[in-house]
Design a protein around this motif. Structure first.
Motif, PDB file in Angstrom:
ATOM      1  N   ASP A 117       0.851  -1.195   0.000  1.00  0.00           N
ATOM      2  CA  ASP A 117       0.000   0.000   0.000  1.00  0.00           C
ATOM      3  C   ASP A 117       0.885   1.243   0.000  1.00  0.00           C
ATOM      4  O   ASP A 117       0.526   2.281  -0.552  1.00  0.00           O
ATOM      5  CB  ASP A 117      -0.912  -0.003   1.224  1.00  0.00           C
ATOM      6  N   VAL A 118       2.023   1.110   0.660  1.00  0.00           N
ATOM      7  CA  VAL A 118       3.068   2.135   0.647  1.00  0.00           C
ATOM      8  C   VAL A 118       4.378   1.429   0.311  1.00  0.00           C
ATOM      9  O   VAL A 118       4.698   0.399   0.888  1.00  0.00           O
ATOM     10  CB  VAL A 118       3.194   2.857   2.005  1.00  0.00           C
ATOM     11  N   VAL A 119       5.109   1.976  -0.656  1.00  0.00           N
ATOM     12  CA  VAL A 119       6.406   1.420  -1.051  1.00  0.00           C
ATOM     13  C   VAL A 119       7.494   2.404  -0.658  1.00  0.00           C
ATOM     14  O   VAL A 119       7.486   3.559  -1.099  1.00  0.00           O
ATOM     15  CB  VAL A 119       6.462   1.142  -2.566  1.00  0.00           C
ATOM     16  N   GLU A 120       8.420   1.948   0.168  1.00  0.00           N
ATOM     17  CA  GLU A 120       9.521   2.785   0.625  1.00  0.00           C
ATOM     18  C   GLU A 120      10.841   2.204   0.124  1.00  0.00           C
ATOM     19  O   GLU A 120      10.976   0.997  -0.036  1.00  0.00           O
ATOM     20  CB  GLU A 120       9.553   2.868   2.146  1.00  0.00           C
ATOM     21  N   MET A 121      11.816   3.084  -0.105  1.00  0.00           N
ATOM     22  CA  MET A 121      13.152   2.642  -0.493  1.00  0.00           C
ATOM     23  C   MET A 121      14.192   3.298   0.387  1.00  0.00           C
ATOM     24  O   MET A 121      14.105   4.494   0.688  1.00  0.00           O
ATOM     25  CB  MET A 121      13.449   2.975  -1.963  1.00  0.00           C
ATOM     26  N   SER A 122      15.177   2.508   0.797  1.00  0.00           N
ATOM     27  CA  SER A 122      16.337   3.074   1.469  1.00  0.00           C
ATOM     28  C   SER A 122      17.084   3.980   0.496  1.00  0.00           C
ATOM     29  O   SER A 122      17.094   3.724  -0.717  1.00  0.00           O
ATOM     30  CB  SER A 122      17.259   1.944   1.942  1.00  0.00           C
ATOM     31  N   PRO A 123      17.723   5.042   0.988  1.00  0.00           N
ATOM     32  CA  PRO A 123      18.510   5.894   0.087  1.00  0.00           C
ATOM     33  C   PRO A 123      19.612   5.131  -0.640  1.00  0.00           C
ATOM     34  O   PRO A 123      20.066   5.548  -1.709  1.00  0.00           O
ATOM     35  CB  PRO A 123      19.107   6.937   1.037  1.00  0.00           C
ATOM     36  N   ALA A 124      20.045   4.010  -0.067  1.00  0.00           N
ATOM     37  CA  ALA A 124      21.126   3.222  -0.667  1.00  0.00           C
ATOM     38  C   ALA A 124      20.614   2.046  -1.481  1.00  0.00           C
ATOM     39  O   ALA A 124      21.406   1.233  -1.960  1.00  0.00           O
ATOM     40  CB  ALA A 124      22.061   2.707   0.439  1.00  0.00           C
ATOM     41  N   ALA A 125      19.298   1.913  -1.649  1.00  0.00           N
ATOM     42  CA  ALA A 125      18.708   0.745  -2.311  1.00  0.00           C
ATOM     43  C   ALA A 125      18.609   0.939  -3.818  1.00  0.00           C
ATOM     44  O   ALA A 125      18.732   2.049  -4.342  1.00  0.00           O
ATOM     45  CB  ALA A 125      17.324   0.461  -1.734  1.00  0.00           C
ATOM     46  N   THR A 126      18.382  -0.170  -4.514  1.00  0.00           N
ATOM     47  CA  THR A 126      18.159  -0.145  -5.956  1.00  0.00           C
ATOM     48  C   THR A 126      17.002  -1.064  -6.306  1.00  0.00           C
ATOM     49  O   THR A 126      16.682  -1.995  -5.565  1.00  0.00           O
ATOM     50  CB  THR A 126      19.393  -0.600  -6.752  1.00  0.00           C
ATOM     51  N   MET A 127      16.401  -0.791  -7.452  1.00  0.00           N
ATOM     52  CA  MET A 127      15.322  -1.623  -7.973  1.00  0.00           C
ATOM     53  C   MET A 127      15.636  -1.943  -9.433  1.00  0.00           C
ATOM     54  O   MET A 127      16.299  -1.162 -10.121  1.00  0.00           O
ATOM     55  CB  MET A 127      13.988  -0.881  -7.847  1.00  0.00           C
ATOM     56  N   MET A 128      15.198  -3.110  -9.894  1.00  0.00           N
ATOM     57  CA  MET A 128      15.433  -3.476 -11.295  1.00  0.00           C
ATOM     58  C   MET A 128      14.245  -4.243 -11.838  1.00  0.00           C
ATOM     59  O   MET A 128      13.709  -5.124 -11.183  1.00  0.00           O
ATOM     60  CB  MET A 128      16.710  -4.314 -11.425  1.00  0.00           C
ATOM     61  N   ILE A 129      13.833  -3.891 -13.063  1.00  0.00           N
ATOM     62  CA  ILE A 129      12.778  -4.626 -13.749  1.00  0.00           C
ATOM     63  C   ILE A 129      13.343  -5.114 -15.087  1.00  0.00           C
ATOM     64  O   ILE A 129      14.174  -4.440 -15.711  1.00  0.00           O
ATOM     65  CB  ILE A 129      11.510  -3.780 -13.969  1.00  0.00           C
ATOM     66  N   HIS A 130      12.911  -6.292 -15.513  1.00  0.00           N
ATOM     67  CA  HIS A 130      13.338  -6.815 -16.808  1.00  0.00           C
ATOM     68  C   HIS A 130      12.355  -7.883 -17.269  1.00  0.00           C
ATOM     69  O   HIS A 130      11.406  -8.210 -16.568  1.00  0.00           O
ATOM     70  CB  HIS A 130      14.762  -7.381 -16.744  1.00  0.00           C
ATOM     71  N   LYS A 131      12.609  -8.423 -18.437  1.00  0.00           N
ATOM     72  CA  LYS A 131      11.734  -9.450 -18.973  1.00  0.00           C
ATOM     73  C   LYS A 131      12.115 -10.824 -18.426  1.00  0.00           C
ATOM     74  O   LYS A 131      13.268 -11.074 -18.085  1.00  0.00           O
ATOM     75  CB  LYS A 131      11.764  -9.439 -20.502  1.00  0.00           C
ATOM     76  N   ALA A 132      11.131 -11.703 -18.367  1.00  0.00           N
ATOM     77  CA  ALA A 132      11.346 -13.043 -17.821  1.00  0.00           C
ATOM     78  C   ALA A 132      12.242 -13.863 -18.742  1.00  0.00           C
ATOM     79  O   ALA A 132      12.347 -13.596 -19.940  1.00  0.00           O
ATOM     80  CB  ALA A 132      10.005 -13.747 -17.627  1.00  0.00           C
ATOM     81  N   SER A 133      12.877 -14.871 -18.161  1.00  0.00           N
ATOM     82  CA  SER A 133      13.729 -15.758 -18.950  1.00  0.00           C
ATOM     83  C   SER A 133      13.484 -17.201 -18.533  1.00  0.00           C
ATOM     84  O   SER A 133      12.995 -17.476 -17.441  1.00  0.00           O
ATOM     85  CB  SER A 133      15.209 -15.407 -18.767  1.00  0.00           C
ATOM     86  N   THR A 134      13.853 -18.112 -19.412  1.00  0.00           N
ATOM     87  CA  THR A 134      13.702 -19.532 -19.114  1.00  0.00           C
ATOM     88  C   THR A 134      14.711 -20.321 -19.937  1.00  0.00           C
ATOM     89  O   THR A 134      15.447 -19.749 -20.759  1.00  0.00           O
ATOM     90  CB  THR A 134      12.267 -20.019 -19.411  1.00  0.00           C
ATOM     91  N   VAL A 135      14.744 -21.616 -19.746  1.00  0.00           N
ATOM     92  CA  VAL A 135      15.547 -22.526 -20.568  1.00  0.00           C
ATOM     93  C   VAL A 135      14.571 -23.422 -21.319  1.00  0.00           C
ATOM     94  O   VAL A 135      13.685 -24.029 -20.709  1.00  0.00           O
ATOM     95  CB  VAL A 135      16.496 -23.373 -19.709  1.00  0.00           C
ATOM     96  N   ALA A 136      14.706 -23.498 -22.649  1.00  0.00           N
ATOM     97  CA  ALA A 136      13.771 -24.283 -23.456  1.00  0.00           C
ATOM     98  C   ALA A 136      14.538 -25.200 -24.400  1.00  0.00           C
ATOM     99  O   ALA A 136      15.641 -24.887 -24.837  1.00  0.00           O
ATOM    100  CB  ALA A 136      12.857 -23.358 -24.263  1.00  0.00           C
ATOM    101  N   ALA A 137      13.936 -26.342 -24.698  1.00  0.00           N
ATOM    102  CA  ALA A 137      14.508 -27.289 -25.654  1.00  0.00           C
ATOM    103  C   ALA A 137      13.366 -28.002 -26.366  1.00  0.00           C
ATOM    104  O   ALA A 137      12.246 -28.072 -25.855  1.00  0.00           O
ATOM    105  CB  ALA A 137      15.405 -28.296 -24.931  1.00  0.00           C
TER     106      ALA A 137
END
Length: 229
Positions: free
Chosen positions: A92-112
């Motif tokens: 409901d509330v998102v807080e971050m430390s001044p020293a923190a980081t966040m990362m978003i990216h696309k999903a990955s998998t292993v396929a055969a």
């Protein structure tokens, strides 16, 4: 207020036992489910320091936090990357430390397999990415396609930018005049010491116990075959 932790890899309930066995930090749906049950509707704080893990486990944790009847505050105290950034969005509330980081990216998998198998894997990943973008877009108010564009570039976010783009609501310690605590050691050093202790224990085991220990380590290494975000 009850504090829950999302530290280390985010894993499924079926994989959690190996982390317990090896004494490695992890977060699983069952751990969070039990913590929310103990809180019984009272406000909870979820402290996050994780590089991510299995996307389905992350979405399950995200969903149960969103469904929780009490107030949820998520705090990025170190890193919220990949599936861990999704969990952060559940607050409901998102807080971050001044020293923190966040990362978003696309999903990955292993396929055969054959061409149909690989096409199915591609479609699965595209669907997962769209679903993840839904959660980020809902929190930030950004356009869905813009979110996908950021995810495409493996996007690292500072606390100031997270607040500016709507991924976070405020910086931790903003209203505090107390100095931030110093960090005395690095996680890598602590993990090496844990590994040393486990190796010492394995040497002391009899042959049958050593075999079980080695099998557990081998199974742990095989976990990379899961779909991760």
């Amino acid at each position: 207020m009850k504090a829950l932790k999302v530290n280390g890899d985010i894993v499924t309930d079926n994989e959690a036992w190996i982390y317990d066995y090896l004494g490695i930090d992890y977060a699983s749906p069952e751990l969070i489910r039990n913590g929310l049950g103990d809180a019984n509707g009272d406000p909870v704080t979820v402290e996050i320091n994780s590089g991510g893990g299995v996307v389905t486990a992350g979405t399950e944790i995200y969903t149960m936090l969103r469904k929780y009847s009490g107030k949820v505050t998520t705090q990025v105290v170190g890193m919220a990357a990949s599936a861990a950034s999704l969990i952060a969005m559940a607050g409901d509330v998102v807080e971050m430390s001044p020293a923190a980081t966040m990362m978003i990216h696309k999903a990955s998998t292993v396929a055969a397999g054959n061409i149909n198998d690989l096409e199915n894997a591609q479609n699965m990943l595209a669907a997962i990415d769209d679903s993840l973008a839904n959660a980020y877009a809902e929190k930030t108010g950004m356009d869905h396609d813009e979110i996908l564009g950021l995810m495409d570039s493996t996007y690292w976010i500072t606390p100031q930018e997270a607040i500016g783009k709507g991924f976070a609501d405020r910086m931790m310690f903003e209203d505090s005049k107390e100095p931030l605590p110093a960090v005395a050691s690095f996680g890598g050093i602590r993990n090496i010491e844990k590994l040393k202790q486990h190796l010492k224990k394995s040497i002391a085991l009899d042959k049958s116990e050593q075999l079980a220990f080695l099998n557990a380590q081998f199974n742990y290494l095989k976990l990379g075959g899961n779909t991760h975000d």
